[in-house]
Design a protein around this motif. Structure first.
Motif, PDB file in Angstrom:
ATOM      1  N   ALA A  16      32.795  12.906 -44.386  1.00 34.17           N
ATOM      2  CA  ALA A  16      32.738  14.254 -45.240  1.00 34.17           C
ATOM      3  C   ALA A  16      31.774  14.571 -46.363  1.00 34.17           C
ATOM      4  N   ARG A  17      31.910  13.349 -47.380  1.00 35.74           N
ATOM      5  CA  ARG A  17      30.796  14.024 -48.525  1.00 35.74           C
ATOM      6  C   ARG A  17      29.241  13.889 -47.918  1.00 35.74           C
ATOM      7  N   GLY A  18      28.694  13.340 -47.280  1.00 34.39           N
ATOM      8  CA  GLY A  18      27.730  13.860 -46.570  1.00 34.39           C
ATOM      9  C   GLY A  18      27.583  14.698 -45.333  1.00 34.39           C
ATOM     10  N   GLY A  19      28.247  15.460 -45.569  1.00 31.10           N
ATOM     11  CA  GLY A  19      28.873  17.232 -44.924  1.00 31.10           C
ATOM     12  C   GLY A  19      28.675  16.729 -43.127  1.00 31.10           C
ATOM     13  N   GLY A  20      29.377  15.472 -42.669  1.00 35.17           N
ATOM     14  CA  GLY A  20      29.398  14.786 -41.408  1.00 35.17           C
ATOM     15  C   GLY A  20      30.649  14.945 -40.825  1.00 35.17           C
ATOM     16  N   VAL A  21      30.779  14.959 -39.572  1.00 33.73           N
ATOM     17  CA  VAL A  21      32.302  15.594 -39.876  1.00 33.73           C
ATOM     18  C   VAL A  21      32.831  14.102 -38.339  1.00 33.73           C
ATOM     19  N   ALA A  22      33.833  13.451 -38.560  1.00 37.63           N
ATOM     20  CA  ALA A  22      34.559  12.560 -38.836  1.00 37.63           C
ATOM     21  C   ALA A  22      34.941  12.632 -37.677  1.00 37.63           C
ATOM     22  N   VAL A  23      34.476  11.487 -36.859  1.00 35.78           N
ATOM     23  CA  VAL A  23      35.446  11.510 -35.739  1.00 35.78           C
ATOM     24  C   VAL A  23      36.135  10.031 -34.863  1.00 35.78           C
TER      25      VAL A  23
END
Length: 98
Positions: A72-79
């Protein structure tokens, strides 16, 4: 207030207080902040990009919590990937998250 602003502020206010606890022990707020930043940087170096899925195949422990925060910190989407999903479902999820 953004989650990471709150995490940083909290880690400055009470750096030595417990933030995460599991079977491995306790992480303080300062340790949690530092680890989230380091894991995020490592994920970016591995190719994580804003808005893209990042598969997380982890048990329920500090590593899962730190990984979700770092993604989340890096702007990704955790799957999240759970072993009991089965091979076919895991492959479908991984393909859809690319």
């Amino acid at each position: 207030m953004e989650l990471f602003t709150a995490l940083r502020n909290h880690s400055l206010e009470i750096p030595d207080q417990p933030a995460l606890m599991d079977d491995e022990g306790v992480l303080s707020w300062a340790e949690t902040q530092s680890l989230v930043d380091r894991v995020c940087l490592g994920l970016v170096h591995q190719g994580m990009r804003r808005g893209r899925g990042v598969a997380l195949f982890l048990s329920r422990n500090r590593h899962q919590a730190l990984s979700f925060l770092a993604v989340a910190r890096g702007g990704g989407v955790a799957v999240p990937i759970v072993p009991m999903m089965g091979q076919e479902r895991i492959e479908t999820i991984l393909q859809a998250s690319q």
